[in-house]
Design a protein around this motif. Structure first.
Motif, PDB file in Angstrom:
ATOM      1  N   PRO A  44       0.891  -1.289   0.040  1.00 16.41           N
ATOM      2  CA  PRO A  44      -0.109   0.012  -0.013  1.00 16.41           C
ATOM      3  C   PRO A  44       0.861   1.107  -0.059  1.00 16.41           C
ATOM      4  O   PRO A  44       1.869   1.471   0.682  1.00 16.41           O
ATOM      5  N   PRO A  45       0.632   2.286  -0.724  1.00 17.70           N
ATOM      6  CA  PRO A  45       1.257   3.590  -0.883  1.00 17.70           C
ATOM      7  C   PRO A  45       0.923   4.269   0.464  1.00 17.70           C
ATOM      8  O   PRO A  45       0.338   4.147   1.299  1.00 17.70           O
ATOM      9  N   ASP A  46       2.038   5.210   0.874  1.00 16.65           N
ATOM     10  CA  ASP A  46       1.988   6.003   1.890  1.00 16.65           C
ATOM     11  C   ASP A  46       1.385   7.374   1.394  1.00 16.65           C
ATOM     12  O   ASP A  46       1.859   8.084   0.726  1.00 16.65           O
ATOM     13  N   LEU A  47       0.201   7.801   1.914  1.00 14.49           N
ATOM     14  CA  LEU A  47      -0.621   8.695   1.601  1.00 14.49           C
ATOM     15  C   LEU A  47      -0.593   9.913   2.628  1.00 14.49           C
ATOM     16  O   LEU A  47      -1.567  10.754   2.662  1.00 14.49           O
ATOM     17  N   VAL A  48       0.302   9.729   3.728  1.00 13.05           N
ATOM     18  CA  VAL A  48       0.111  10.695   4.815  1.00 13.05           C
ATOM     19  C   VAL A  48       0.724  12.114   4.023  1.00 13.05           C
ATOM     20  O   VAL A  48       1.526  12.250   3.490  1.00 13.05           O
ATOM     21  N   ASP A  49      -0.137  13.152   4.266  1.00 11.18           N
ATOM     22  CA  ASP A  49       0.217  14.694   3.774  1.00 11.18           C
ATOM     23  C   ASP A  49       1.235  15.115   4.930  1.00 11.18           C
ATOM     24  O   ASP A  49       0.776  15.675   6.003  1.00 11.18           O
ATOM     25  N   ASP A  50       2.427  15.229   4.382  1.00 14.20           N
ATOM     26  CA  ASP A  50       3.408  15.756   5.253  1.00 14.20           C
ATOM     27  C   ASP A  50       4.269  16.821   4.460  1.00 14.20           C
ATOM     28  O   ASP A  50       5.582  17.265   4.525  1.00 14.20           O
ATOM     29  N   GLY A  51       3.576  17.346   3.331  1.00 15.85           N
ATOM     30  CA  GLY A  51       4.269  18.523   2.795  1.00 15.85           C
ATOM     31  C   GLY A  51       4.853  18.001   1.289  1.00 15.85           C
ATOM     32  O   GLY A  51       4.394  16.989   0.728  1.00 15.85           O
ATOM     33  N   PRO A  52       5.786  18.860   0.763  1.00 13.49           N
ATOM     34  CA  PRO A  52       6.371  18.265  -0.259  1.00 13.49           C
ATOM     35  C   PRO A  52       6.724  17.083  -0.669  1.00 13.49           C
ATOM     36  O   PRO A  52       7.617  16.591   0.084  1.00 13.49           O
ATOM     37  N   GLY A  53       6.630  16.398  -1.908  1.00 18.82           N
ATOM     38  CA  GLY A  53       6.767  14.964  -1.979  1.00 18.82           C
ATOM     39  C   GLY A  53       6.024  13.853  -1.426  1.00 18.82           C
ATOM     40  O   GLY A  53       6.129  12.802  -2.067  1.00 18.82           O
ATOM     41  N   MET A 176      10.947  18.034 -10.010  1.00 17.34           N
ATOM     42  CA  MET A 176      11.829  16.849 -10.334  1.00 17.34           C
ATOM     43  C   MET A 176      12.461  16.145  -9.039  1.00 17.34           C
ATOM     44  O   MET A 176      12.227  14.867  -8.892  1.00 17.34           O
ATOM     45  N   ILE A 177      12.483  16.993  -8.006  1.00 15.53           N
ATOM     46  CA  ILE A 177      12.854  16.203  -6.656  1.00 15.53           C
ATOM     47  C   ILE A 177      12.112  15.844  -5.828  1.00 15.53           C
ATOM     48  O   ILE A 177      11.967  14.521  -5.325  1.00 15.53           O
ATOM     49  N   ASP A 178      10.727  16.519  -6.092  1.00 14.24           N
ATOM     50  CA  ASP A 178       9.470  16.035  -5.270  1.00 14.24           C
ATOM     51  C   ASP A 178       8.920  14.639  -5.997  1.00 14.24           C
ATOM     52  O   ASP A 178       8.329  13.839  -5.274  1.00 14.24           O
ATOM     53  N   ALA A 179       9.062  14.647  -7.318  1.00  8.85           N
ATOM     54  CA  ALA A 179       8.637  13.490  -7.887  1.00  8.85           C
ATOM     55  C   ALA A 179       9.444  11.928  -7.500  1.00  8.85           C
ATOM     56  O   ALA A 179       8.857  11.120  -7.381  1.00  8.85           O
ATOM     57  N   VAL A 180      10.853  12.429  -6.991  1.00  6.63           N
ATOM     58  CA  VAL A 180      11.661  11.233  -6.412  1.00  6.63           C
ATOM     59  C   VAL A 180      10.890  10.977  -4.960  1.00  6.63           C
ATOM     60  O   VAL A 180      10.858   9.688  -4.478  1.00  6.63           O
ATOM     61  N   TRP A 207      18.871  19.665 -15.121  1.00  4.53           N
ATOM     62  CA  TRP A 207      19.777  20.541 -14.534  1.00  4.53           C
ATOM     63  C   TRP A 207      19.154  21.269 -13.444  1.00  4.53           C
ATOM     64  O   TRP A 207      19.966  21.622 -12.453  1.00  4.53           O
ATOM     65  N   ALA A 208      18.019  21.722 -13.651  1.00  2.00           N
ATOM     66  CA  ALA A 208      17.329  22.451 -12.350  1.00  2.00           C
ATOM     67  C   ALA A 208      17.300  21.424 -11.135  1.00  2.00           C
ATOM     68  O   ALA A 208      17.312  21.951 -10.242  1.00  2.00           O
ATOM     69  N   ALA A 209      17.110  20.419 -11.191  1.00  2.00           N
ATOM     70  CA  ALA A 209      17.106  19.268 -10.250  1.00  2.00           C
ATOM     71  C   ALA A 209      18.578  19.354  -9.389  1.00  2.00           C
ATOM     72  O   ALA A 209      18.532  19.394  -8.082  1.00  2.00           O
ATOM     73  N   ALA A 210      19.444  19.331 -10.255  1.00  2.00           N
ATOM     74  CA  ALA A 210      20.806  19.523  -9.643  1.00  2.00           C
ATOM     75  C   ALA A 210      21.172  20.880  -8.945  1.00  2.00           C
ATOM     76  O   ALA A 210      21.707  20.948  -7.893  1.00  2.00           O
ATOM     77  N   ASP A 211      20.591  22.051  -9.653  1.00  2.00           N
ATOM     78  CA  ASP A 211      20.572  23.201  -9.113  1.00  2.00           C
ATOM     79  C   ASP A 211      20.027  23.343  -7.942  1.00  2.00           C
ATOM     80  O   ASP A 211      20.348  23.929  -6.749  1.00  2.00           O
TER      81      ASP A 211
END
Length: 406
Positions: A44-53, A176-180, A207-211
């Motif tokens: 089951p996925p973790d659907l807890v709302d704790d902000g970005p990601g 890109m980061i929050d998708a991870v 590049w922006a993800a690295a930035d």
């Protein structure tokens, strides 16, 4: 995957398969139900709302021949992220693909994949189509190379209520980061080690993800990023529009950029930047789902540079400044970056791109730079891209191409 790419519907009639399982508190949680033999069984996925990601929803998908041939389990997700324009909370959609079989110790490493330009309207999201048109083969290759893949649609594509901030590197890096982060909550065994990859607009996103990793990517371990023909700094479009030197690809990109800037800056008068045929067919130029792909290509082919000339030098300068504010680099890199570009690119003008690279080198970034003589925007050789990304997981040293470095 270039800026002129058209997203074409290829919907499958097969309905997604889902089931529900109870949480400890008795509430229902949606989980994956594999829809073809060999796919991984996920919890089951973790659907807890704790902000970005954090995850808003997970919906299993079926219809991509390439991912199903790879026995991947994949799903459309909606997750929380942050606007780079005003730092407001947002919701963004995307796709996560999980390889079959037993993950390595520590979990599957993750690629955050940035797709190319599909448009700026909500309906232009790749995740809206089970076949993932234009992206299935790339995602299949990543899965077959032992990566879990997360592909964000980017803010404003796929989730109503948000506009798409075309070319805004801060937003794209956050997405890109929050998708991870979101991928690690879908119920699979995924590592916190990840890499970023993309071409064109997706190259800018990588590049922006690295930035953004050093200031926004806490809790994750970015190992490296590969940006092919990245639209890193497109501020030069303002001067090209004024001088009448826009290419056909740049005219399309400028239409998207102007519309996006009008959404984020309501005081920007579009009619100071458009006229004639372009102004009359503006909505058609923004469309990404015509009845016939040739229709939209025909409309775009009739634009002229005189249609897109800013009304005054002040208008030109404002457009330049707004585009420059979104450009890369913005932060010092903390991880290796490989950039690949061609000298005959008709979208990302060579001096614009090399100016961005020079600024990155000047601030001390570690860049491996591959300049492809005679190649353009969409014909770059990407054969060593995935091996390069795999090598980042082993910690192999990356050569620094910046002047004065080794």
């Amino acid at each position: 995957m270039a800026a002129t790419t058209i997203l074409v519907a290829g919907c499958s009639s097969t309905a997604p398969q889902t089931r529900t399982a109870p949480n400890d508190d008795g509430t229902a949680v949606k989980t994956f139900e594999p829809v073809f033999t060999g796919a991984a069984q996920l919890g089951p996925p973790d659907l807890v709302d704790d902000g970005p990601g954090s995850l808003v929803s997970v919906e299993v998908m079926h219809g991509s021949e390439e991912l199903e041939d790879a026995n991947a389990t994949y799903a459309r997700i909606v997750y929380r992220s942050t606007s780079g324009v005003d730092d407001s909370p947002t919701e963004v959609s995307g796709v996560v693909a999980i390889p079959p079989g037993q993950p390595p110790k520590g979990g599957w490493p993750i690629i955050s994949f940035g797709h190319g330009t599909t448009g700026v309207l909500n309906k232009c999201a790749p995740s809206r189509f089970p076949t993932l048109p234009g992206n299935g083969f790339m995602m299949q290759a990543m899965v077959l190379n032992g990566f879990a893949v997360t592909m964000t649609d980017y803010q404003g594509l796929g989730v109503p209520g948000y506009y798409h901030p075309f070319l805004d590197s801060k937003t794209f890096g956050n997405n890109m980061i929050d998708a991870v982060r979101a991928a690690r909550r879908v119920g699979a065994d995924l590592s916190n080690q990840w890499v970023a990859f993309g071409h064109s607009l997706g190259g800018m996103a990588a590049w922006a993800a690295a930035d953004r990793a050093g200031v926004y990517g806490q809790g994750l371990d970015l190992k490296g990023s590969l940006a092919m023909a990245p639209a890193a700094d497109m501020a030069g479009m303002a001067d090209a529009a004024w001088n009448g030197t826009l290419t056909a690809d740049q005219r399309v990109a400028l239409v998207f950029a102007l519309q996006s800037l009008a959404w984020s800056h309501p005081d920007l008068d579009l009619d100071r930047y458009r006229r004639g045929y372009t102004a009359e067919h503006w909505d058609q130029l923004l469309d990404c789902l015509p009845p016939n792909i040739d229709d939209i290509l025909a409309v775009r082919s009739k634009m002229t540079n005189s249609d897109l000339k800013p009304e005054t030098p002040a208008d030109r300068d404002r457009l330049h400044d707004l585009l420059a504010q979104m450009a890369l680099p913005q932060n010092k890199l903390t991880t290796p970056l490989l950039v690949i570009y061609g000298t005959e690119d008709t979208l990302v003008d060579l001096p614009w791109f090399e100016s961005a690279v020079n600024r990155a080198c000047a601030q001390g970034d570690r860049l491996q730079i591959e300049k492809s003589i005679g190649q353009g925007h969409s014909d770059l050789d990407s054969t060593y891209g995935l091996p390069w990304l795999r090598d980042r997981l082993t910690g192999e040293t990356v050569p620094d191409s910046c002047p004065g470095q080794s």
